[in-house]
Design a protein around this motif. Structure first.
Motif, PDB file in Angstrom:
ATOM      1  N   ALA A   1     110.305 -11.980 -85.010  1.00  0.00           N
ATOM      2  CA  ALA A   1     111.283 -10.909 -84.803  1.00  0.00           C
ATOM      3  C   ALA A   1     112.454 -11.322 -83.920  1.00  0.00           C
ATOM      4  O   ALA A   1     113.563 -10.789 -84.079  1.00  0.00           O
ATOM      5  CB  ALA A   1     110.598  -9.693 -84.181  1.00  0.00           C
ATOM      6  N   LEU A   2     112.229 -12.247 -83.011  1.00  0.00           N
ATOM      7  CA  LEU A   2     113.236 -12.564 -82.001  1.00  0.00           C
ATOM      8  C   LEU A   2     113.983 -13.857 -82.258  1.00  0.00           C
ATOM      9  O   LEU A   2     114.919 -14.205 -81.527  1.00  0.00           O
ATOM     10  CB  LEU A   2     112.588 -12.609 -80.612  1.00  0.00           C
TER      11      LEU A   2
ATOM     12  N   GLY B   1     112.580  -7.930 -76.432  1.00  0.00           N
ATOM     13  CA  GLY B   1     111.310  -7.366 -76.862  1.00  0.00           C
ATOM     14  C   GLY B   1     110.637  -6.669 -75.694  1.00  0.00           C
ATOM     15  O   GLY B   1     110.952  -6.938 -74.530  1.00  0.00           O
TER      16      GLY B   1
ATOM     17  N   HIS C   1     111.560  -5.966 -80.785  1.00  0.00           N
ATOM     18  CA  HIS C   1     110.137  -6.187 -81.063  1.00  0.00           C
ATOM     19  C   HIS C   1     109.313  -5.454 -80.017  1.00  0.00           C
ATOM     20  O   HIS C   1     109.735  -5.284 -78.877  1.00  0.00           O
ATOM     21  CB  HIS C   1     109.794  -7.684 -81.016  1.00  0.00           C
ATOM     22  N   GLN C   2     108.120  -5.017 -80.427  1.00  0.00           N
ATOM     23  CA  GLN C   2     107.192  -4.400 -79.477  1.00  0.00           C
ATOM     24  C   GLN C   2     105.794  -4.980 -79.670  1.00  0.00           C
ATOM     25  O   GLN C   2     105.284  -5.031 -80.790  1.00  0.00           O
ATOM     26  CB  GLN C   2     107.178  -2.876 -79.597  1.00  0.00           C
TER      27      GLN C   2
ATOM     28  N   SER D   1     104.167 -13.099 -83.702  1.00  0.00           N
ATOM     29  CA  SER D   1     104.898 -11.904 -84.115  1.00  0.00           C
ATOM     30  C   SER D   1     106.248 -11.810 -83.396  1.00  0.00           C
ATOM     31  O   SER D   1     107.267 -11.469 -84.004  1.00  0.00           O
ATOM     32  CB  SER D   1     104.050 -10.664 -83.817  1.00  0.00           C
ATOM     33  N   GLN D   2     106.257 -12.128 -82.116  1.00  0.00           N
ATOM     34  CA  GLN D   2     107.508 -12.110 -81.358  1.00  0.00           C
ATOM     35  C   GLN D   2     108.498 -13.143 -81.924  1.00  0.00           C
ATOM     36  O   GLN D   2     109.693 -12.849 -82.061  1.00  0.00           O
ATOM     37  CB  GLN D   2     107.230 -12.410 -79.886  1.00  0.00           C
TER      38      GLN D   2
ATOM     39  N   PRO E   1     111.328  -0.896 -83.776  1.00  0.00           N
ATOM     40  CA  PRO E   1     111.267  -2.345 -83.972  1.00  0.00           C
ATOM     41  C   PRO E   1     109.918  -2.793 -84.522  1.00  0.00           C
ATOM     42  O   PRO E   1     108.907  -2.074 -84.391  1.00  0.00           O
ATOM     43  CB  PRO E   1     111.498  -2.904 -82.560  1.00  0.00           C
ATOM     44  N   PRO E   2     109.875  -3.961 -85.155  1.00  0.00           N
ATOM     45  CA  PRO E   2     108.596  -4.506 -85.626  1.00  0.00           C
ATOM     46  C   PRO E   2     107.575  -4.525 -84.493  1.00  0.00           C
ATOM     47  O   PRO E   2     107.921  -4.775 -83.335  1.00  0.00           O
ATOM     48  CB  PRO E   2     108.961  -5.927 -86.071  1.00  0.00           C
ATOM     49  N   ALA E   3     106.321  -4.276 -84.845  1.00  0.00           N
ATOM     50  CA  ALA E   3     105.279  -4.159 -83.830  1.00  0.00           C
ATOM     51  C   ALA E   3     104.073  -5.009 -84.182  1.00  0.00           C
ATOM     52  O   ALA E   3     103.702  -5.134 -85.352  1.00  0.00           O
ATOM     53  CB  ALA E   3     104.850  -2.699 -83.679  1.00  0.00           C
TER      54      ALA E   3
ATOM     55  N   ARG F   1     118.496  -9.919 -78.128  1.00  0.00           N
ATOM     56  CA  ARG F   1     117.129 -10.240 -78.577  1.00  0.00           C
ATOM     57  C   ARG F   1     116.142  -9.881 -77.463  1.00  0.00           C
ATOM     58  O   ARG F   1     115.661 -10.725 -76.738  1.00  0.00           O
ATOM     59  CB  ARG F   1     117.006 -11.724 -78.940  1.00  0.00           C
TER      60      ARG F   1
END
Length: 324
Positions: free
Chosen positions: A322-323, A162, A190-191, A318-319, A256-258, A160
């Motif tokens: 995704a994480l 980012g 994640h970015q 957002s993080q 990755p999701p941004a 996990r």
């Protein structure tokens, strides 16, 4: 345009314009060297500009053996005990590839560490013009590899990870995510790209936000951007290479999701939005957080910028999605 500025941002912009050493385009060589080697002190007046380290977060400095030699890292760890391994966020500071340090991100990195309950590793990559492209990028790639290998030692989960970066650091984060995909790892989940540099070609100069900034020049002038780029790249470098202009990557799928934070009074606003659209068009999950009356760099000055905290809240949300 200046009438749009909130009082805190107006005060900051006035201060920066009154001090030539605050603009890379107006710096002498001696001022640049001093700026690159200066050590930001803890506390005091500095904290009024850059924000304070959040309570409940420990910070320490270390180094690791990158391909060029020892590379400094700044590691943020929540003080609260955790029964499970935490996600790890790798951070790249801004500064036009020329200025800045991991220390300047204490406020934002400690917010992520505390509120996401994550380990944050911030990288002091090499700076131009002494170390031109791709030196800083290679440092960031090496740091991702190190984090993946040593996450368990930090109390982190190597599954996990980012990446996060602002301005030039946003460019590095975006490019590192692409490289990690193409090299089959380490996996990036994640970015978070904060007013990122996504396009170094002449197309940038055609963006309305860049053209509007010609007379406005709030915090970051067009001339500053030109000097930063001249320091970072040489005439032999291909500005259409995705490692400089990630928006021109031949394939942006499978990333990755941004979350992409942009500022309405920033010359990089439109190129950030264009990158978000390119990621979405390639099938990626993307969220744009647009702070219309903020200038470039506003997250770095939390006590002057009313939108700095909402921007960090959006990033952490957002993080977390995704994480976790």
């Amino acid at each position: 345009m200046s009438s749009k500025l909130r009082p805190g941002v107006r005060a900051l912009d006035t201060f920066l314009k009154a001090n030539p050493a605050m603009s890379v385009a107006r710096m002498t060589n001696e001022q640049l060297q001093r700026a690159q080697t200066a050590v930001i002190p803890d506390g005091g007046v500095t904290s009024l500009f850059l924000g304070k380290l959040q309570k409940g977060v420990d910070v320490r400095s270390t180094t690791f053996a990158a391909r060029h030699g020892d590379l400094p890292l700044r590691i943020y760890t929540p003080q609260a005990w955790s029964r499970t391994a935490r996600p790890v966020v790798l951070n790249f500071h801004g500064g036009g590839f020329v200025l800045g340090s991991a220390r300047q991100c204490d406020w934002s990195c400690s917010i992520v560490a505390k509120e996401l309950d994550a380990i944050v590793v911030s990288v002091d990559y090499r700076l131009a013009p002494t170390h031109r492209y791709p030196a800083g990028l290679l440092d960031c790639v090496d740091a991702l590899q190190w984090v993946a290998e040593h996450a368990p030692d930090l109390g982190g989960d190597p599954g996990r990870i980012g990446v996060m970066g602002d301005s030039a650091g946003g460019n590095l984060a975006a490019v590192v995510a692409i490289i990690a995909r193409d090299d089959s790892g380490p996996a990036v989940a994640h970015q978070a790209l904060i007013y990122p540099v996504t396009d170094m070609t002449e197309a940038l100069a055609e963006d309305a936000s860049y053209l509007d900034n010609t007379d406005r020049g709030i915090v970051l002038s067009n001339e500053d951007m030109e000097v930063f780029q001249d320091f970072y790249v040489t005439e032999a470098d291909d500005l259409t290479d995705y490692r400089l202009s990630p928006i021109l990557a031949p394939d942006l799928s499978g990333l990755p999701p941004a979350v992409i934070v942009v500022a309405g009074l920033d010359p990089l606003h439109d190129s950030g939005v264009r990158y978000a659209q390119a990621l979405a068009d390639a099938g990626n999950e993307v969220t744009v957080e647009d702070f219309h009356v903020m200038p470039h760099g506003f997250v770095s000055f939390p006590y002057f910028s009313v939108s700095a905290r909402p921007a960090m809240d959006a990033i952490v949300a957002s993080q977390r999605a995704a994480l976790y």
